[in-house]
Design an enzyme around this catalytic site. Structure first.
Site, mmCIF file in Angstrom:
data_model
loop_
_atom_site.group_PDB
_atom_site.id
_atom_site.type_symbol
_atom_site.label_atom_id
_atom_site.label_comp_id
_atom_site.label_asym_id
_atom_site.label_seq_id
_atom_site.Cartn_x
_atom_site.Cartn_y
_atom_site.Cartn_z
ATOM 1 N N ASN A 46 0.825 -1.210 0.000
ATOM 2 C CA ASN A 46 0.000 0.000 0.000
ATOM 3 C C ASN A 46 0.862 1.263 0.000
ATOM 4 O O ASN A 46 0.363 2.362 0.199
ATOM 5 C CB ASN A 46 -0.912 0.012 1.223
ATOM 6 C CG ASN A 46 -1.919 -1.118 1.181
ATOM 7 O OD1 ASN A 46 -2.469 -1.422 0.127
ATOM 8 N ND2 ASN A 46 -2.161 -1.740 2.320
ATOM 9 N N HIS A 132 -14.583 -1.265 5.610
ATOM 10 C CA HIS A 132 -13.471 -1.986 6.234
ATOM 11 C C HIS A 132 -13.878 -2.542 7.612
ATOM 12 O O HIS A 132 -14.671 -1.934 8.334
ATOM 13 C CB HIS A 132 -12.311 -1.007 6.403
ATOM 14 C CG HIS A 132 -11.021 -1.633 6.823
ATOM 15 N ND1 HIS A 132 -10.647 -1.753 8.140
ATOM 16 C CD2 HIS A 132 -10.018 -2.181 6.099
ATOM 17 C CE1 HIS A 132 -9.455 -2.326 8.213
ATOM 18 N NE2 HIS A 132 -9.049 -2.601 6.982
ATOM 19 N N ASP A 205 -13.586 7.108 5.389
ATOM 20 C CA ASP A 205 -12.241 6.635 5.696
ATOM 21 C C ASP A 205 -11.407 6.744 4.429
ATOM 22 O O ASP A 205 -11.701 6.118 3.414
ATOM 23 C CB ASP A 205 -12.347 5.170 6.171
ATOM 24 C CG ASP A 205 -10.996 4.604 6.598
ATOM 25 O OD1 ASP A 205 -9.971 5.248 6.354
ATOM 26 O OD2 ASP A 205 -10.988 3.496 7.167
ATOM 27 N N HIS A 208 -7.039 4.742 1.675
ATOM 28 C CA HIS A 208 -6.371 4.459 0.396
ATOM 29 C C HIS A 208 -6.380 5.637 -0.571
ATOM 30 O O HIS A 208 -6.031 5.482 -1.734
ATOM 31 C CB HIS A 208 -7.011 3.237 -0.265
ATOM 32 C CG HIS A 208 -6.804 1.998 0.537
ATOM 33 N ND1 HIS A 208 -5.684 1.217 0.428
ATOM 34 C CD2 HIS A 208 -7.554 1.434 1.503
ATOM 35 C CE1 HIS A 208 -5.757 0.209 1.282
ATOM 36 N NE2 HIS A 208 -6.887 0.322 1.948
ATOM 37 N N LYS A 229 -0.161 3.709 4.982
ATOM 38 C CA LYS A 229 -0.206 3.311 3.569
ATOM 39 C C LYS A 229 0.624 4.283 2.725
ATOM 40 O O LYS A 229 1.830 4.182 2.727
ATOM 41 C CB LYS A 229 -1.652 3.152 3.139
ATOM 42 C CG LYS A 229 -2.171 1.844 3.753
ATOM 43 C CD LYS A 229 -3.632 1.681 3.860
ATOM 44 C CE LYS A 229 -3.903 0.351 4.581
ATOM 45 N NZ LYS A 229 -5.241 0.257 5.122
HETATM 46 C C1 LIG Z 1 -5.717 -0.342 6.335
HETATM 47 C C2 LIG Z 1 -7.036 0.243 6.646
HETATM 48 C C3 LIG Z 1 -7.335 0.673 7.939
HETATM 49 C C4 LIG Z 1 -6.434 0.403 9.114
HETATM 50 O O1 LIG Z 1 -5.356 1.257 9.150
HETATM 51 P P1 LIG Z 1 -4.077 0.828 10.022
HETATM 52 O O2 LIG Z 1 -3.333 2.104 10.205
HETATM 53 O O3 LIG Z 1 -3.350 -0.168 9.213
HETATM 54 O O4 LIG Z 1 -4.604 0.260 11.305
HETATM 55 C C5 LIG Z 1 -8.526 1.321 8.146
HETATM 56 N N1 LIG Z 1 -9.408 1.510 7.151
HETATM 57 C C6 LIG Z 1 -9.171 1.076 5.900
HETATM 58 C C7 LIG Z 1 -10.180 1.317 4.835
HETATM 59 C C8 LIG Z 1 -7.978 0.429 5.610
HETATM 60 O O5 LIG Z 1 -7.756 -0.027 4.394
#
Ligand SMILES: *Cc1c(COP(=O)(O)O)cnc(C)c1O
Length: 376
Positions: A46, A132, A205, A208, A229
């Site tokens: 990522n 997620h 959220d 990505h 990421k």
């Molecule tokens: C990876 C991810 C998370 C979690 O983030 P981390 O910092 O790895 O705990 C939360 N929401 C989504 C949509 C993700 O892809």
């Protein structure tokens, strides 16, 4: 006995090709990794902008360790705010056009923290079906009633609001800006309009989407995300108005009862964000690489660096992933329950580091495999 039950569960998962294991992988520069001594080009990271090995990002971490040591040693509310937090939170608030930002230990902790702080019994959460796991975990943990709407379906979201809103005190609608396993994008502006009509708040959220050329004409009321990421570091964040930030700082248990981020992590994330702001071409390159691939494969044009290559059957998805691995490419097969049944896929994640010639080879290998397995 618990032991027997666990043995049984493991063998069931194995039979269904659903057992997960963690592979030992050594990350190298330029998007490569080694696995059992062999070198592979990775399409499962990522790190879309290729910042995990960026010289200034690494140097920022090294400098922070020299200055401040290694661990944060306690929660932010106990030891006080580390001076590095301020610049990180200000940078994020600026990037997200909000008054404030609160940084958490991870994206998972940020999402469960903000949802449980704001929602409770007597409230309703209406979440996109593909949200997620941590968003759904936050909803469950909050004690609010959880309803789901069909993925990216505005009419269904409105239907749920119409049906349930009046029965509950507060309402939060949850989505993602870029969906992690599908790479598609939520209609934030339209969702926000609908949500406001029903006196609800929208949480999106952006795990990505950070640093990528993905334009949303509006921002959700609550913007969460991760620094693990495209920011190539670790940590999570919630970007909100002052009043929400003030309350979250007092009420989010995953902030209060969890140790602060290590100084090196904060420092490297901050520098990664600065690079993102000054070099938008990195995000453009990642998206361009994904589109180069989808054009070549003749599949739906990528709108983010994440391209789902649908296979359907779990075992077949694993077989294709193994085939690519034999040829030096790492692309993980994603299977249920991470994705719905019969939608096993390869999740191909493109980064600014990938070269067109490698993408050509990857596409050719996939086409060859598909031709060979066409009638199975
Ligand atoms: C990876 C991810 C998370 C979690 O983030 P981390 O910092 O790895 O705990 C939360 N929401 C989504 C949509 C993700 O892809």
């Amino acid at each position: 006995m618990l032991n027997t039950a666990i043995h049984q569960k493991i063998s069931e998962l194995q039979q269904a090709n659903r057992k997960r294991t963690i592979t030992d992988v050594v990350p190298l520069e330029h998007g490569y990794v080694t696995l059992n001594g062999k070198k592979y080009l990775s399409f499962c990271s990522n790190d879309y902008l290729g910042l995990a090995h960026h010289a200034s990002v690494k140097q920022a971490a090294i400098n922070a360790i020299d200055l401040y040591g290694v661990g944060a040693v306690a929660s932010r509310l106990i030891t006080g705010n580390h001076p590095l937090y301020q610049e990180l939170e200000q940078t994020l608030a600026t990037m997200k056009h909000t008054e404030r930002c609160v940084v958490f230990g991870s994206g998972y902790l940020a999402n469960i923290g903000v949802i449980t702080a704001l929602m409770g019994k007597g409230d309703v959460i209406i979440a996109d079906k593909l949200s997620h796991a941590c968003l759904l975990d936050g909803a469950t943990l909050s004690g609010a009633t959880l309803k789901r709407f069909k993925h990216n379906n505005l009419a269904d979201c409105q239907r749920q609001l119409e049906r349930y809103r009046s029965q509950f005190k507060h309402c939060m609608v949850i989505t993602e800006t870029v969906f992690s396993m599908d790479g598609d994008i939520a209609p934030i502006a339209s969702l926000k309009q609908i949500v406001e009509r029903y006196d609800a708040v929208l949480l999106s959220d952006d795990a990505h989407g950070l640093g990528l050329p993905i334009v949303h004409e509006a921002q959700a009321h609550i913007q969460t995300g991760t620094l693990s990421k495209s920011a190539a570091s670790y940590g999570g964040y919630v970007c909100v108005d002052n009043i929400f930030a003030e309350y979250i700082t007092t009420a989010a248990r995953s902030l209060i009862y969890s140790t602060a981020l290590p100084p090196a992590t904060i420092a490297s994330a901050t520098v990664a964000l600065k690079i993102m702001q000054s070099q938008p071409q990195l995000g453009e390159k990642a998206l361009d690489n994904a589109q180069y691939f989808t054009d070549k494969m003749g599949i739906e044009k990528a709108v983010s660096p994440i391209v789902p290559l649908m296979v359907g059957d779990d075992a077949k998805a694993l077989a294709l992933s193994d085939y690519l691995k034999e040829h030096g490419f790492l692309v993980w097969a994603i299977r249920p329950p991470t994705v719905p049944p019969n939608t096993a896929r390869l999740r191909i994640a493109f980064s600014a580091l990938h070269k067109h010639e490698d993408i050509d080879t990857l596409a050719d290998l996939i086409s060859q495999w598909k031709l060979k397995h066409h009638h199975e």
